[in-house]
Enzyme design. Structure first.
Site, short mmCIF file in Angstrom:
data_model
loop_
_atom_site.label_atom_id
_atom_site.label_comp_id
_atom_site.label_asym_id
_atom_site.label_seq_id
_atom_site.Cartn_x
_atom_site.Cartn_y
_atom_site.Cartn_z
N SER A 37 0.87 -1.36 0.02
CA SER A 37 0.41 -0.25 0.07
C SER A 37 0.57 1.35 0.20
O SER A 37 2.04 1.36 0.96
CB SER A 37 -0.71 0.33 1.64
OG SER A 37 -2.28 -0.76 1.35
N HIS A 67 -2.86 1.03 -4.29
CA HIS A 67 -2.49 -0.07 -4.75
C HIS A 67 -2.07 0.34 -6.58
O HIS A 67 -3.64 0.54 -6.83
CB HIS A 67 -2.99 -1.48 -5.01
CG HIS A 67 -2.73 -2.56 -3.51
ND1 HIS A 67 -1.56 -3.19 -2.88
CD2 HIS A 67 -2.92 -1.80 -2.27
CE1 HIS A 67 -1.87 -3.40 -2.03
NE2 HIS A 67 -2.34 -2.27 -1.86
N HIS A 89 -5.40 -9.15 -0.62
CA HIS A 89 -5.20 -9.31 -0.03
C HIS A 89 -6.40 -10.28 0.87
O HIS A 89 -7.78 -10.24 0.45
CB HIS A 89 -5.54 -8.52 1.36
CG HIS A 89 -4.57 -7.09 0.95
ND1 HIS A 89 -4.65 -5.75 -0.32
CD2 HIS A 89 -3.39 -6.80 1.65
CE1 HIS A 89 -3.63 -5.02 0.16
NE2 HIS A 89 -3.57 -5.47 1.03
N TYR A 91 -8.42 -10.46 3.21
CA TYR A 91 -9.60 -9.53 3.21
C TYR A 91 -10.70 -8.99 2.57
O TYR A 91 -11.45 -9.11 3.43
CB TYR A 91 -9.71 -9.01 4.28
CG TYR A 91 -8.62 -6.92 4.14
CD1 TYR A 91 -9.34 -6.54 2.83
CD2 TYR A 91 -6.91 -7.22 4.00
CE1 TYR A 91 -8.20 -5.37 2.05
CE2 TYR A 91 -6.89 -5.79 3.81
CZ TYR A 91 -6.62 -4.99 2.74
OH TYR A 91 -6.76 -4.12 2.46
N GLU A 92 -9.74 -9.40 1.75
CA GLU A 92 -10.85 -8.93 -0.09
C GLU A 92 -12.30 -9.92 -0.26
O GLU A 92 -13.48 -9.37 -0.21
CB GLU A 92 -10.78 -8.33 -1.42
CG GLU A 92 -9.17 -7.52 -1.27
CD GLU A 92 -8.52 -6.99 -1.98
OE1 GLU A 92 -8.59 -7.20 -2.67
OE2 GLU A 92 -7.31 -6.83 -2.14
N ALA A 119 3.15 -2.39 3.79
CA ALA A 119 3.21 -0.97 5.05
C ALA A 119 2.75 -2.49 6.00
O ALA A 119 2.15 -2.74 6.14
CB ALA A 119 2.22 -0.63 4.46
N MET A 214 -1.77 -6.91 7.38
CA MET A 214 -2.59 -7.79 6.75
C MET A 214 -2.33 -7.73 5.81
O MET A 214 -3.23 -8.53 5.20
CB MET A 214 -3.93 -6.54 6.29
CG MET A 214 -4.25 -5.55 7.48
SD MET A 214 -6.06 -5.17 7.24
CE MET A 214 -5.79 -3.75 8.53
N SER A 215 -1.21 -8.15 4.96
CA SER A 215 -0.67 -9.22 4.00
C SER A 215 0.45 -9.76 4.13
O SER A 215 0.91 -10.31 5.19
CB SER A 215 -0.27 -8.20 2.97
OG SER A 215 0.71 -7.24 2.29
N ASN A 238 2.50 3.13 10.70
CA ASN A 238 1.80 3.81 12.22
C ASN A 238 2.65 3.51 13.78
O ASN A 238 3.22 1.86 13.29
CB ASN A 238 0.72 4.24 11.91
CG ASN A 238 -0.09 2.66 11.42
OD1 ASN A 238 -0.21 2.29 10.25
ND2 ASN A 238 -0.47 2.20 12.66
N HIS A 250 -6.98 4.16 6.91
CA HIS A 250 -6.34 3.24 5.29
C HIS A 250 -5.23 4.91 5.22
O HIS A 250 -4.45 4.88 4.04
CB HIS A 250 -6.86 2.54 4.84
CG HIS A 250 -6.21 2.27 3.31
ND1 HIS A 250 -5.34 1.67 3.99
CD2 HIS A 250 -6.94 2.02 2.55
CE1 HIS A 250 -4.74 1.09 2.47
NE2 HIS A 250 -6.12 1.88 1.54
N1 HPA Z 1 -2.15 -2.96 11.58
C1 HPA Z 1 -2.27 -3.57 10.32
N2 HPA Z 1 -1.96 -3.19 8.72
C2 HPA Z 1 -1.15 -2.60 8.84
C3 HPA Z 1 -0.99 -0.94 10.16
C4 HPA Z 1 -1.26 -2.11 10.81
O1 HPA Z 1 -1.28 -0.86 12.08
N3 HPA Z 1 -0.55 -0.35 9.03
C5 HPA Z 1 -0.29 -0.80 7.65
N4 HPA Z 1 -1.11 -2.11 7.85
#
Ligand code: HPA
Length: 276
Positions: A37, A67, A89, A91-92, A119, A214-215, A238, A250
């Site tokens: 991402s 993306h 992903h 989750y999609e 990310a 998440m990937s 973050n 996001h």
């Molecule tokens: N958690 C999960 N996925 C992420 C995060 C997070 O804090 N930051 C970027 N992708």
């Protein structure tokens, strides 16, 4: 490595043949690169044909903003690379095998190494937003596995040193040469798409994770199954939930990814000749 003949499906072989025609008989590739991402701009640095996923049946129709759904085949730092500008992903659609076809295609195109980027949120106060982290291991906190249903014994993939130690040495050598600070650590996979709770972050910190996302993890499992060597780098966008007052969203991920992306690009470019 006794990969069953069926591991690379006929649709993947057909797509690889189609791509070979589209790149006009130029050499295959040595390295596959998956961009996370907000990290899409790296694809722009690659000189070569760009094929939209919409022309590659079965490729993910990247439903996630940040993306770029295209495959770029070309040369970067003298290496033949195939760059996947977007990933699917879990989750999609709830499918841990979502990236299997694209990874099979990279393998069929000749890739020996897969470099994954993502990310991620940081679980370490000394690894702030804007940092990068080379993965040395992961915790599959989702419990999901893309090889469930795989019929052959090849499904019992060893995951010791799944993140290739020699490739990691090359990454750190490149970081040292370019004066780029790069952390190392363990990435934990939560399914998403909701972000984690502070209690979940506290739990995985206790278990030894350094970053969360998440990937990547299902892709690493598939890549090892396909016999690809793996290197992976997170761009920290973050501090994970409960670790700071920073807002987690996001939008924030996409806004902060370019900070780490610049470092990631520096390291990757310097490492590429040694990764293939
Ligand atoms: N958690 C999960 N996925 C992420 C995060 C997070 O804090 N930051 C970027 N992708």
């Amino acid at each position: 490595m006794n990969l069953p003949a069926s591991a690379i499906s006929q649709p993947a072989k057909d797509l690889a043949a189609q791509i070979r025609r589209q790149i006009g008989g130029r050499e295959g590739v040595r390295i596959g690169l998956v961009l996370g991402s907000g990290l899409g701009h790296l694809a722009e640095a690659v000189d070569g044909p760009r094929i939209p996923y919409s022309e590659l049946p079965g490729f993910p129709h990247a439903g996630v903003s940040g993306h770029v759904p295209e495959l770029v085949i070309g040369t970067l730092e003298g290496m033949r690379v195939a760059v996947l500008g977007g990933r699917a992903h879990y989750y999609e659609k709830g499918d841990p095998r979502a990236m299997r076809l694209p990874l099979e295609v990279l393998t069929a195109l000749g890739a020996k190494t897969l470099v994954l980027t993502n990310a991620a949120g940081s679980l370490r106060p000394d690894m702030p937003t804007g940092s990068i982290m080379a993965l040395n291991d992961h915790i599959n906190f989702s419990g999901l596995n893309p090889l469930i249903g795989e019929p052959s014994d090849a499904r019992f993939v060893p995951m010791t040193d799944a993140y290739d130690p020699a490739l990691r040495v090359a990454l750190f050598e490149a970081a040292r040469k370019t004066g780029t600070e790069m952390h190392r650590g363990t990435y934990a996979w939560y399914s998403g798409p909701s972000f984690e709770t502070p209690a979940e972050i506290k739990a995985i910190r206790t278990l030894g994770a350094d970053a969360v996302g998440m990937s990547t993890v299902p892709e690493v499992i598939l890549a090892r199954f396909l016999g690809l060597k793996v290197a992976a780098i997170s761009a920290i966008t973050n501090m994970a939930a409960g670790m700071s007052d920073e807002k987690i969203s996001h939008e924030h991920t996409k806004a902060m990814a370019p900070v780490g992306a610049a470092k990631l690009e520096t390291v990757l470019r310097a490492a590429l000749p040694a990764l293939g």
